[in-house]
Write a protein that holds these residues in place. Sequence first.
Motif, PDB file in Angstrom:
ATOM      1  N   THR A 110      95.092  70.274 -17.705  1.00 28.78           N
ATOM      2  CA  THR A 110      94.232  70.155 -16.520  1.00 28.78           C
ATOM      3  C   THR A 110      93.122  69.123 -16.704  1.00 28.78           C
ATOM      4  N   LYS A 164      93.553  68.980   5.976  1.00 29.25           N
ATOM      5  CA  LYS A 164      92.873  70.239   5.600  1.00 29.25           C
ATOM      6  C   LYS A 164      93.089  71.353   6.615  1.00 29.25           C
ATOM      7  N   TYR A 197      90.329  71.767  -1.766  1.00 25.61           N
ATOM      8  CA  TYR A 197      91.589  71.397  -2.416  1.00 25.61           C
ATOM      9  C   TYR A 197      92.444  72.608  -2.772  1.00 25.61           C
ATOM     10  N   THR A 198      93.746  72.311  -2.912  1.00 20.55           N
ATOM     11  CA  THR A 198      94.683  73.332  -3.377  1.00 20.55           C
ATOM     12  C   THR A 198      94.752  73.216  -4.906  1.00 20.55           C
ATOM     13  N   PRO A 199      95.137  74.275  -5.611  1.00 23.11           N
ATOM     14  CA  PRO A 199      95.590  75.568  -5.111  1.00 23.11           C
ATOM     15  C   PRO A 199      94.435  76.517  -4.797  1.00 23.11           C
ATOM     16  N   TRP A 229     104.973  64.171 -11.819  1.00 25.07           N
ATOM     17  CA  TRP A 229     104.059  63.092 -11.409  1.00 25.07           C
ATOM     18  C   TRP A 229     104.247  61.854 -12.293  1.00 25.07           C
ATOM     19  N   ASN A 269      93.197  75.743 -10.847  1.00 21.63           N
ATOM     20  CA  ASN A 269      94.558  75.975 -11.326  1.00 21.63           C
ATOM     21  C   ASN A 269      94.620  76.842 -12.592  1.00 21.63           C
TER      22      ASN A 269
END
Length: 195
Positions: free
Chosen positions: A98, A34, A50-52, A160, A65
């Motif tokens: 998502t 992080k 967390y990203t984004p 993924w 996202n």
Amino acid sequence: MNLYYAPAACSLADHIALIEADVRFKLIRVGRDKQTEDGRDFTSINPKGYTPALELDDGTILTENLTILLYIAETTGKLLAKNGLDRWRAIEVTNFLTTEIHKNFLPFFNPNAADPEKDKAREALELRFATVSEQLGDKVFLVGDGMSIADAYLYVMLMWAALNQIGVSETLTAYAERMKVAPSVSRALVEEGLA
Ligand SMILES: N[C@@H](CCC(=O)N[C@@H](CS)C(=O)NCC(=O)O)C(=O)O
């Protein structure tokens, strides 16, 4: 504008979208610890950790996202039909990606997840990818005639899937191969050190 990202994470969809929409932006990598690559505590930027995260020019932080993808589309007039059913279909399938696909990958990122949990997630993912494959059919892009926010996200989900041996149709495999060589996607892959 700054995009906080992790290589090959879901933030890759925003990265592709920013390039495709011709936005000037800077990439800032976030490590597993992080910490940002410039030595800041990422949780002080996005308390969710967390990203984004997208930092606008006035310092405002946008997260999630789907929201970031919609923001890029709305502010540039690209990657999303301005009206008509294509607009809602693109948002519909991006939301499906998502909530129904991205979330089912979680056991594959959890080193403590047991095999039955992964098997259940694999089954759910394969069903959901089949739905997306049907929607794609013999079209080049998921919705309409050009790349939309949905394509940017779907490409990452298919990456993924390949990394985790999730079965997808030949249609989706061929789509991922085509997307991979699109200029925006290949540039994003190089910038994230994935090419
Ligand atoms: N609800 C968030 C989820 C984002 C998410 O899952 N981010 C992953 C990378 S794909 C992450 O940063 N995970 C690290 C963590 O949660 O600590 C969104 O839709 O943007």
